[in-house]
Design an enzyme around this catalytic site. Structure first.
Site, PDB file in Angstrom:
ATOM      1  N   ASP A  51      60.770  -9.649  67.031  1.00  0.00           N
ATOM      2  CA  ASP A  51      61.896 -10.575  67.177  1.00  0.00           C
ATOM      3  C   ASP A  51      62.702 -10.123  68.391  1.00  0.00           C
ATOM      4  O   ASP A  51      62.138  -9.858  69.440  1.00  0.00           O
ATOM      5  CB  ASP A  51      62.721 -10.615  65.884  1.00  0.00           C
ATOM      6  CG  ASP A  51      63.465 -11.931  65.705  1.00  0.00           C
ATOM      7  OD1 ASP A  51      64.203 -12.327  66.639  1.00  0.00           O
ATOM      8  OD2 ASP A  51      63.341 -12.568  64.646  1.00  0.00           O
TER       9      ASP A  51
ATOM     10  N   ASN B  87      61.381 -14.854  71.915  1.00  0.00           N
ATOM     11  CA  ASN B  87      62.201 -13.716  71.512  1.00  0.00           C
ATOM     12  C   ASN B  87      61.972 -12.549  72.466  1.00  0.00           C
ATOM     13  O   ASN B  87      61.201 -12.652  73.429  1.00  0.00           O
ATOM     14  CB  ASN B  87      61.860 -13.294  70.072  1.00  0.00           C
ATOM     15  CG  ASN B  87      62.746 -13.982  69.054  1.00  0.00           C
ATOM     16  OD1 ASN B  87      63.965 -14.004  69.177  1.00  0.00           O
ATOM     17  ND2 ASN B  87      62.129 -14.570  68.035  1.00  0.00           N
TER      18      ASN B  87
ATOM     19  N   GLU C  49      71.846 -13.766  64.492  1.00  0.00           N
ATOM     20  CA  GLU C  49      71.130 -13.669  65.771  1.00  0.00           C
ATOM     21  C   GLU C  49      72.105 -13.462  66.923  1.00  0.00           C
ATOM     22  O   GLU C  49      73.314 -13.559  66.776  1.00  0.00           O
ATOM     23  CB  GLU C  49      70.327 -14.953  66.047  1.00  0.00           C
ATOM     24  CG  GLU C  49      68.842 -14.866  65.719  1.00  0.00           C
ATOM     25  CD  GLU C  49      68.061 -13.996  66.707  1.00  0.00           C
ATOM     26  OE1 GLU C  49      68.681 -13.369  67.595  1.00  0.00           O
ATOM     27  OE2 GLU C  49      66.833 -13.941  66.577  1.00  0.00           O
TER      28      GLU C  49
END
Length: 303
Positions: free
Chosen positions: A203, A150, A20
């Site tokens: 995301d 997100n 991430e």
């Protein structure tokens, strides 16, 4: 639906349980990203083709350059400054440090130099998260009861902000004050489940120089570009189902780095998705741009 063809390179780095928060420093041609669960910060030097893994004392999810040459890290209990040369961390402000249920998740610096940062439950507890605004001195909640924040990103002029709740599978947009990054209106839906060409959930996202939003679809194994009016531009497949977050890289910002994850996959699922958790670069000829540095507040001077 347009599936675009492009060369995709797998970077030489360990597979991440939860890759991430990528960022890129054009001055040193270096990409940074995290394995949140593994508590690691990865540093990839493109010129040398080398990746270094830095151990962290706690989970972290966002890295940004600061305007004084350090890095801002969003960690599970606070926002920290990191000295690049030796990795030393100093707390800038706590972030839900009194709540052991939550950690930091997605975030990005607005063109004003101020930060948006989201929190979420460590086990994705429903509506446990909040999206905050931070100017270096004040941490202000913007949107509460977010399950998985997100897609935090901004139009190049700073007048529009985007964010998603992955659990709800919706991306919202909101009008902003370009000088501060604070909302001046109410969020409205921008993208929904029907807008995911290969399925999955919204995301991480980033916007390019033309204001197009590029989203990594968790479970969709793809990155898709959307115009400012919400039309699908093109989709790039990624050799890992759980794509998590993109960042523009290269001195011309014409390539797209994408993190992925193997979190939640059992042995058979991992065997059928061997690319899961690795980090990729798509040579798609993008019109990317640099993320702004986090603007540090003026230091107090004593006589």
């Amino acid at each position: 639906m347009t599936i675009a063809m492009a060369t995709t390179q797998k970077l030489p780095a360990d597979s991440c349980e939860l890759g991430e928060g990528p960022g890129y420093d054009a001055g040193t041609d270096t990409a940074w990203w995290f394995d949140i669960v593994g508590r690691k910060l990865f540093e990839h030097r493109f010129a040398a083709g080398r990746t270094i893994a830095h151990d962290l004392p706690r989970m972290a999810s966002v890295v940004s350059a600061t305007d004084d040459g350090r890095q801002l890290l969003a960690m599970e209990d606070g926002l920290y400054l990191r000295t690049v040369s030796d990795g030393a961390l100093s707390l800038l402000t706590p972030l839900e440090s009194d709540n052991s249920v939550t950690r930091s998740n997605d975030g990005r610096v607005h063109p004003s130099g101020n930060l948006w940062i989201g929190t979420m439950g460590k086990n994705a507890e429903r509506q446990a998260g909040t999206i905050y605004w931070f100017d270096g001195t004040q941490l202000r909640p913007l949107f509460r009861k977010i399950s998985i924040p997100n897609s935090i990103c901004f139009s190049p002029d700073g007048r529009t902000g985007y964010f998603a709740d992955t659990q709800v599978n919706t991306v919202w947009r909101v009008a902003l004050d370009a000088q501060t990054g604070l909302p001046v209106g109410e969020p409205e839906p921008f993208l929904g489940e029907k807008d995911l060409p290969l399925g999955g959930h919204f995301d991480g996202s980033v916007t390019d120089a033309d204001g197009n939003l590029w989203n990594a679809a968790w479970g969709g194994g793809a990155v898709t570009g959307y115009s400012p009016d919400g039309h699908i531009l093109r989709t790039y497949e990624v050799p890992a189902a759980q794509t998590s977050c993109p960042a523009f890289v290269g001195r011309a910002f014409d390539r797209l780095l994408v993190t992925t994850a193997w979190q939640g996959l059992d042995g058979s699922a991992r065997a059928s998705d061997p690319g899961a958790g690795f980090t990729y670069v798509i040579d798609g000829g993008f019109a990317g741009r640099a993320d702004p540095a986090f603007r540090m507040p003026p230091r107090n001077h004593t006589k």
